[in-house]
Design a protein around this motif. Structure first.
Motif, PDB file in Angstrom:
ATOM      1  N   MET A  20     -38.147 -26.144 -16.195  1.00 49.04           N
ATOM      2  CA  MET A  20     -37.040 -25.403 -16.780  1.00 49.04           C
ATOM      3  C   MET A  20     -36.392 -24.549 -15.681  1.00 49.04           C
ATOM      4  O   MET A  20     -37.082 -23.911 -14.904  1.00 49.04           O
ATOM      5  CB  MET A  20     -37.560 -24.524 -17.924  1.00 49.04           C
ATOM      6  N   SER A  21     -35.065 -24.583 -15.603  1.00 47.21           N
ATOM      7  CA  SER A  21     -34.387 -23.830 -14.558  1.00 47.21           C
ATOM      8  C   SER A  21     -34.334 -22.341 -14.909  1.00 47.21           C
ATOM      9  O   SER A  21     -34.257 -21.961 -16.066  1.00 47.21           O
ATOM     10  CB  SER A  21     -32.977 -24.377 -14.351  1.00 47.21           C
ATOM     11  N   GLU A  22     -34.352 -21.555 -13.863  1.00 49.39           N
ATOM     12  CA  GLU A  22     -34.341 -20.107 -14.032  1.00 49.39           C
ATOM     13  C   GLU A  22     -32.910 -19.629 -14.236  1.00 49.39           C
ATOM     14  O   GLU A  22     -31.981 -20.123 -13.602  1.00 49.39           O
ATOM     15  CB  GLU A  22     -34.932 -19.455 -12.776  1.00 49.39           C
ATOM     16  N   LYS A  23     -32.742 -18.668 -15.109  1.00 47.76           N
ATOM     17  CA  LYS A  23     -31.414 -18.134 -15.392  1.00 47.76           C
ATOM     18  C   LYS A  23     -31.018 -17.139 -14.311  1.00 47.76           C
ATOM     19  O   LYS A  23     -31.853 -16.461 -13.733  1.00 47.76           O
ATOM     20  CB  LYS A  23     -31.386 -17.465 -16.761  1.00 47.76           C
ATOM     21  N   LEU A  24     -29.713 -17.066 -14.061  1.00 47.89           N
ATOM     22  CA  LEU A  24     -29.162 -16.105 -13.121  1.00 47.89           C
ATOM     23  C   LEU A  24     -28.884 -14.802 -13.856  1.00 47.89           C
ATOM     24  O   LEU A  24     -28.393 -14.820 -14.978  1.00 47.89           O
ATOM     25  CB  LEU A  24     -27.860 -16.630 -12.524  1.00 47.89           C
ATOM     26  N   LYS A  25     -29.172 -13.704 -13.231  1.00 49.64           N
ATOM     27  CA  LYS A  25     -28.887 -12.399 -13.815  1.00 49.64           C
ATOM     28  C   LYS A  25     -27.646 -11.847 -13.126  1.00 49.64           C
ATOM     29  O   LYS A  25     -27.579 -11.780 -11.903  1.00 49.64           O
ATOM     30  CB  LYS A  25     -30.072 -11.470 -13.641  1.00 49.64           C
ATOM     31  N   ILE A  26     -26.662 -11.487 -13.941  1.00 52.37           N
ATOM     32  CA  ILE A  26     -25.420 -10.928 -13.417  1.00 52.37           C
ATOM     33  C   ILE A  26     -25.075  -9.662 -14.183  1.00 52.37           C
ATOM     34  O   ILE A  26     -25.650  -9.389 -15.234  1.00 52.37           O
ATOM     35  CB  ILE A  26     -24.253 -11.935 -13.506  1.00 52.37           C
ATOM     36  N   ASN A  27     -24.145  -8.908 -13.630  1.00 54.36           N
ATOM     37  CA  ASN A  27     -23.606  -7.731 -14.314  1.00 54.36           C
ATOM     38  C   ASN A  27     -22.100  -7.880 -14.372  1.00 54.36           C
ATOM     39  O   ASN A  27     -21.469  -8.245 -13.382  1.00 54.36           O
ATOM     40  CB  ASN A  27     -23.950  -6.444 -13.553  1.00 54.36           C
ATOM     41  N   VAL A  28     -21.525  -7.616 -15.538  1.00 58.77           N
ATOM     42  CA  VAL A  28     -20.071  -7.578 -15.669  1.00 58.77           C
ATOM     43  C   VAL A  28     -19.689  -6.220 -16.251  1.00 58.77           C
ATOM     44  O   VAL A  28     -20.451  -5.610 -16.997  1.00 58.77           O
ATOM     45  CB  VAL A  28     -19.515  -8.729 -16.549  1.00 58.77           C
ATOM     46  N   VAL A  29     -18.512  -5.779 -15.880  1.00 53.55           N
ATOM     47  CA  VAL A  29     -17.998  -4.506 -16.393  1.00 53.55           C
ATOM     48  C   VAL A  29     -16.835  -4.819 -17.319  1.00 53.55           C
ATOM     49  O   VAL A  29     -15.891  -5.515 -16.941  1.00 53.55           O
ATOM     50  CB  VAL A  29     -17.547  -3.589 -15.237  1.00 53.55           C
ATOM     51  N   ILE A  30     -16.940  -4.319 -18.541  1.00 54.96           N
ATOM     52  CA  ILE A  30     -15.874  -4.488 -19.527  1.00 54.96           C
ATOM     53  C   ILE A  30     -15.527  -3.113 -20.073  1.00 54.96           C
ATOM     54  O   ILE A  30     -16.395  -2.405 -20.582  1.00 54.96           O
ATOM     55  CB  ILE A  30     -16.300  -5.427 -20.677  1.00 54.96           C
ATOM     56  N   ALA A  31     -14.266  -2.760 -19.938  1.00 56.94           N
ATOM     57  CA  ALA A  31     -13.760  -1.467 -20.423  1.00 56.94           C
ATOM     58  C   ALA A  31     -14.599  -0.305 -19.894  1.00 56.94           C
ATOM     59  O   ALA A  31     -14.904   0.633 -20.617  1.00 56.94           O
ATOM     60  CB  ALA A  31     -13.688  -1.450 -21.943  1.00 56.94           C
TER      61      ALA A  31
ATOM     62  N   THR B 233     -23.992 -21.271 -11.944  1.00 58.50           N
ATOM     63  CA  THR B 233     -22.865 -20.591 -11.311  1.00 58.50           C
ATOM     64  C   THR B 233     -21.547 -20.859 -12.041  1.00 58.50           C
ATOM     65  O   THR B 233     -20.651 -20.023 -12.013  1.00 58.50           O
ATOM     66  CB  THR B 233     -22.735 -21.001  -9.830  1.00 58.50           C
ATOM     67  N   GLN B 234     -21.445 -22.008 -12.695  1.00 60.55           N
ATOM     68  CA  GLN B 234     -20.236 -22.295 -13.474  1.00 60.55           C
ATOM     69  C   GLN B 234     -20.122 -21.317 -14.649  1.00 60.55           C
ATOM     70  O   GLN B 234     -19.045 -20.786 -14.929  1.00 60.55           O
ATOM     71  CB  GLN B 234     -20.261 -23.735 -13.978  1.00 60.55           C
TER      72      GLN B 234
END
Length: 80
Positions: A1-12, A23-24
């Motif tokens: 099973m592939s590992e998930k990427l952890k990201i941060n997004v800023v909304i408002a 990455t897509q």
């Protein structure tokens, strides 16, 4: 099973940590956050709103209605 990427997004102005499959999906999330932030800024400049929740609700309605209109247009095209 592939590992998930952890990201941060800023909304408002708020930070949201997310897990994405690849990455897509990361690119899609970041573009969506950018579009939301642009619309939030536009609504804040053009309307007298004091509550971010109201602005975010207006953004959600805008994006959801665009999706629904696209679906309706597609259905009409497919029926021809």
């Amino acid at each position: 099973m592939s590992e998930k990427l952890k990201i941060n997004v800023v909304i408002a102005g708020r930070n949201y940590p997310l897990s994405v499959k690849n990455t897509q999906e990361e690119e899609g999330m970041r573009k969506a956050a950018t579009n939301i932030n642009k619309l939030v800024s536009l609504y804040e400049q053009n309307y007298a709103v004091n509550d971010k929740q109201d602005v975010l609700a207006m953004c959600a309605l805008r994006f959801a209605s665009q999706l629904e209109i696209s679906t309706i247009d597609s259905d009409i095209t497919n029926d021809k």
